[in-house]
Design a protein around this motif. Sequence first.
Motif, PDB file in Angstrom:
ATOM      1  N   GLY A 118       0.785  -1.226   0.000  1.00  0.00           N
ATOM      2  CA  GLY A 118       0.000   0.000   0.000  1.00  0.00           C
ATOM      3  C   GLY A 118       0.819   1.279   0.000  1.00  0.00           C
ATOM      4  N   PHE A 119       1.923   1.291   0.753  1.00  0.00           N
ATOM      5  CA  PHE A 119       2.684   2.526   0.902  1.00  0.00           C
ATOM      6  C   PHE A 119       4.027   2.530   0.183  1.00  0.00           C
ATOM      7  CE2 PHE A 119       0.001   2.674   4.729  1.00  0.00           C
ATOM      8  CZ  PHE A 119      -0.573   3.915   4.539  1.00  0.00           C
ATOM      9  N   GLY A 120       4.538   1.364  -0.147  1.00  0.00           N
ATOM     10  CA  GLY A 120       5.839   1.312  -0.809  1.00  0.00           C
ATOM     11  C   GLY A 120       5.735   1.768  -2.250  1.00  0.00           C
ATOM     12  N   GLU A 121       6.535   2.751  -2.622  1.00  0.00           N
ATOM     13  CA  GLU A 121       6.460   3.278  -3.977  1.00  0.00           C
ATOM     14  C   GLU A 121       7.031   2.307  -4.998  1.00  0.00           C
ATOM     15  OE1 GLU A 121       8.555   5.464  -1.877  1.00  0.00           O
ATOM     16  OE2 GLU A 121       6.843   6.557  -1.118  1.00  0.00           O
ATOM     17  N   ASN A 122       8.203   1.782  -4.723  1.00  0.00           N
ATOM     18  CA  ASN A 122       8.879   0.923  -5.695  1.00  0.00           C
ATOM     19  C   ASN A 122       9.140  -0.461  -5.128  1.00  0.00           C
ATOM     20  OD1 ASN A 122       8.987   3.039  -7.507  1.00  0.00           O
ATOM     21  ND2 ASN A 122      10.883   3.818  -6.630  1.00  0.00           N
ATOM     22  N   GLY A 123       8.220  -0.999  -4.379  1.00  0.00           N
ATOM     23  CA  GLY A 123       8.423  -2.314  -3.795  1.00  0.00           C
ATOM     24  C   GLY A 123       9.047  -2.234  -2.420  1.00  0.00           C
ATOM     25  N   PHE A 124       9.545  -3.353  -1.965  1.00  0.00           N
ATOM     26  CA  PHE A 124      10.120  -3.444  -0.629  1.00  0.00           C
ATOM     27  C   PHE A 124      11.484  -2.783  -0.571  1.00  0.00           C
ATOM     28  CE2 PHE A 124      12.819  -5.802   2.364  1.00  0.00           C
ATOM     29  CZ  PHE A 124      12.169  -5.460   3.538  1.00  0.00           C
ATOM     30  N   ARG A 125      11.670  -1.951   0.413  1.00  0.00           N
ATOM     31  CA  ARG A 125      12.968  -1.347   0.709  1.00  0.00           C
ATOM     32  C   ARG A 125      13.313  -1.723   2.148  1.00  0.00           C
ATOM     33  NH1 ARG A 125      13.890  -0.759  -4.186  1.00  0.00           N
ATOM     34  NH2 ARG A 125      13.127   1.043  -5.280  1.00  0.00           N
ATOM     35  N   PHE A 126      14.590  -1.876   2.407  1.00  0.00           N
ATOM     36  CA  PHE A 126      14.990  -2.281   3.748  1.00  0.00           C
ATOM     37  C   PHE A 126      14.651  -1.234   4.795  1.00  0.00           C
ATOM     38  CE2 PHE A 126      17.815  -5.269   1.507  1.00  0.00           C
ATOM     39  CZ  PHE A 126      17.367  -6.420   2.115  1.00  0.00           C
ATOM     40  N   TYR A 127      14.593   0.024   4.426  1.00  0.00           N
ATOM     41  CA  TYR A 127      14.256   1.035   5.418  1.00  0.00           C
ATOM     42  C   TYR A 127      12.807   0.925   5.871  1.00  0.00           C
ATOM     43  CZ  TYR A 127      12.359   3.956   1.627  1.00  0.00           C
ATOM     44  OH  TYR A 127      11.641   4.452   0.565  1.00  0.00           O
ATOM     45  N   HIS A 128      11.928   0.294   5.083  1.00  0.00           N
ATOM     46  CA  HIS A 128      10.565   0.031   5.559  1.00  0.00           C
ATOM     47  C   HIS A 128      10.630  -0.846   6.802  1.00  0.00           C
ATOM     48  CE1 HIS A 128       8.992   0.501   1.177  1.00  0.00           C
ATOM     49  NE2 HIS A 128       9.036   1.660   1.787  1.00  0.00           N
ATOM     50  N   PHE A 129      11.414  -1.908   6.707  1.00  0.00           N
ATOM     51  CA  PHE A 129      11.552  -2.816   7.833  1.00  0.00           C
ATOM     52  C   PHE A 129      12.212  -2.126   9.021  1.00  0.00           C
ATOM     53  CE2 PHE A 129      14.116  -5.898  10.188  1.00  0.00           C
ATOM     54  CZ  PHE A 129      13.113  -6.719  10.654  1.00  0.00           C
ATOM     55  N   PHE A 130      13.250  -1.344   8.782  1.00  0.00           N
ATOM     56  CA  PHE A 130      13.956  -0.689   9.877  1.00  0.00           C
ATOM     57  C   PHE A 130      13.101   0.363  10.568  1.00  0.00           C
ATOM     58  CE2 PHE A 130      17.757  -2.127   7.400  1.00  0.00           C
ATOM     59  CZ  PHE A 130      18.148  -3.087   8.320  1.00  0.00           C
ATOM     60  N   ILE A 131      12.287   1.079   9.827  1.00  0.00           N
ATOM     61  CA  ILE A 131      11.391   2.066  10.443  1.00  0.00           C
ATOM     62  C   ILE A 131      10.322   1.370  11.281  1.00  0.00           C
ATOM     63  CG2 ILE A 131       9.698   3.881   9.969  1.00  0.00           C
ATOM     64  CD1 ILE A 131      12.558   4.779   9.547  1.00  0.00           C
ATOM     65  N   ALA A 132       9.769   0.256  10.778  1.00  0.00           N
ATOM     66  CA  ALA A 132       8.783  -0.508  11.551  1.00  0.00           C
ATOM     67  C   ALA A 132       9.430  -1.083  12.807  1.00  0.00           C
ATOM     68  CB  ALA A 132       8.172  -1.614  10.709  1.00  0.00           C
ATOM     69  N   ALA A 133      10.653  -1.587  12.700  1.00  0.00           N
ATOM     70  CA  ALA A 133      11.367  -2.110  13.870  1.00  0.00           C
ATOM     71  C   ALA A 133      11.668  -0.987  14.856  1.00  0.00           C
ATOM     72  CB  ALA A 133      12.654  -2.803  13.438  1.00  0.00           C
ATOM     73  N   LEU A 134      11.986   0.193  14.343  1.00  0.00           N
ATOM     74  CA  LEU A 134      12.224   1.344  15.219  1.00  0.00           C
ATOM     75  C   LEU A 134      10.956   1.710  15.985  1.00  0.00           C
ATOM     76  CD1 LEU A 134      14.265   3.573  16.032  1.00  0.00           C
ATOM     77  CD2 LEU A 134      13.293   4.942  14.192  1.00  0.00           C
ATOM     78  N   GLY A 135       9.811   1.687  15.322  1.00  0.00           N
ATOM     79  CA  GLY A 135       8.543   1.950  15.999  1.00  0.00           C
ATOM     80  C   GLY A 135       8.242   0.895  17.046  1.00  0.00           C
ATOM     81  N   PHE A 136       8.532  -0.372  16.729  1.00  0.00           N
ATOM     82  CA  PHE A 136       8.336  -1.467  17.681  1.00  0.00           C
ATOM     83  C   PHE A 136       9.182  -1.256  18.931  1.00  0.00           C
ATOM     84  CE2 PHE A 136       9.137  -5.639  19.457  1.00  0.00           C
ATOM     85  CZ  PHE A 136       7.913  -6.268  19.377  1.00  0.00           C
ATOM     86  N   PHE A 137      10.468  -1.014  18.741  1.00  0.00           N
ATOM     87  CA  PHE A 137      11.364  -0.860  19.881  1.00  0.00           C
ATOM     88  C   PHE A 137      11.143   0.453  20.625  1.00  0.00           C
ATOM     89  CE2 PHE A 137      13.839  -4.021  17.413  1.00  0.00           C
ATOM     90  CZ  PHE A 137      13.705  -5.055  18.334  1.00  0.00           C
ATOM     91  N   ALA A 138      10.700   1.481  19.935  1.00  0.00           N
ATOM     92  CA  ALA A 138      10.385   2.739  20.620  1.00  0.00           C
ATOM     93  C   ALA A 138       9.223   2.531  21.591  1.00  0.00           C
ATOM     94  CB  ALA A 138      10.047   3.828  19.607  1.00  0.00           C
ATOM     95  N   TYR A 139       8.208   1.780  21.164  1.00  0.00           N
ATOM     96  CA  TYR A 139       7.092   1.482  22.059  1.00  0.00           C
ATOM     97  C   TYR A 139       7.566   0.628  23.236  1.00  0.00           C
ATOM     98  CZ  TYR A 139       2.665  -0.225  23.829  1.00  0.00           C
ATOM     99  OH  TYR A 139       1.607  -0.524  24.647  1.00  0.00           O
ATOM    100  N   GLN A 140       8.385  -0.376  22.957  1.00  0.00           N
ATOM    101  CA  GLN A 140       8.859  -1.257  24.025  1.00  0.00           C
ATOM    102  C   GLN A 140       9.709  -0.507  25.044  1.00  0.00           C
ATOM    103  OE1 GLN A 140       8.406  -4.634  24.749  1.00  0.00           O
ATOM    104  NE2 GLN A 140       6.797  -4.554  23.220  1.00  0.00           N
ATOM    105  N   MET A 141      10.493   0.452  24.599  1.00  0.00           N
ATOM    106  CA  MET A 141      11.377   1.174  25.509  1.00  0.00           C
ATOM    107  C   MET A 141      10.694   2.323  26.250  1.00  0.00           C
ATOM    108  SD  MET A 141      14.161  -0.286  25.566  1.00  0.00           S
ATOM    109  CE  MET A 141      14.258  -1.882  24.839  1.00  0.00           C
ATOM    110  N   THR A 142       9.525   2.746  25.795  1.00  0.00           N
ATOM    111  CA  THR A 142       8.856   3.871  26.454  1.00  0.00           C
ATOM    112  C   THR A 142       7.574   3.431  27.145  1.00  0.00           C
ATOM    113  OG1 THR A 142       7.767   4.450  24.370  1.00  0.00           O
ATOM    114  CG2 THR A 142       9.832   5.589  24.872  1.00  0.00           C
ATOM    115  N   VAL A 143       6.545   3.174  26.413  1.00  0.00           N
ATOM    116  CA  VAL A 143       5.224   2.910  26.976  1.00  0.00           C
ATOM    117  C   VAL A 143       5.198   1.573  27.716  1.00  0.00           C
ATOM    118  CG1 VAL A 143       2.780   2.615  26.416  1.00  0.00           C
ATOM    119  CG2 VAL A 143       4.135   4.302  25.190  1.00  0.00           C
ATOM    120  N   HIS A 144       5.751   0.536  27.118  1.00  0.00           N
ATOM    121  CA  HIS A 144       5.714  -0.780  27.751  1.00  0.00           C
ATOM    122  C   HIS A 144       6.495  -0.785  29.063  1.00  0.00           C
ATOM    123  CE1 HIS A 144       5.301  -5.068  28.158  1.00  0.00           C
ATOM    124  NE2 HIS A 144       6.617  -5.175  28.286  1.00  0.00           N
ATOM    125  N   ARG A 145       7.614  -0.126  29.114  1.00  0.00           N
ATOM    126  CA  ARG A 145       8.382  -0.044  30.370  1.00  0.00           C
ATOM    127  C   ARG A 145       7.586   0.655  31.462  1.00  0.00           C
ATOM    128  NH1 ARG A 145      14.794   1.031  30.016  1.00  0.00           N
ATOM    129  NH2 ARG A 145      15.278  -0.958  29.050  1.00  0.00           N
TER     130      ARG A 145
END
Length: 108
Positions: free
Chosen positions: A54-81
């Motif tokens: 839906g959002f990828g302009e030219n298919g899968f890019r590795f930064y898509h995964f890294f940004i999603a992982a960053l959002g995952f770990f940001a939640y784990q390090m802030t709200v979940h703690r």
Amino acid sequence: MMLLSFAALGAICSFVYSAVTFLEKLISLRIVSFVLDVIIMLSFAVAFFCFVIGFGENGFRFYHFFIAALGFFAYQMTVHRFFRNLENKIANKLSIKRKSFTKRLKKF
């Protein structure tokens, strides 16, 4: 907008993961835990794939995964703690009540 969407996807996946781990603490059966982990990881993969389509302009890019992982770990390090101690207290109290209830059922 696209990067923010992937970060939000990671944060939402982290919230769902935290809720499922809380449920696993309450149930404490290995087979149920395994099945829930498989289901949740498959659903995360499908959600990520849908976001890439839906959002990828030219298919899968590795930064898509890294940004999603960053959002995952940001939640784990802030709200979940912030809520982890409360979650553990609730899980311990509910497991104690569950054990006493099963003892009463065995006596019956």
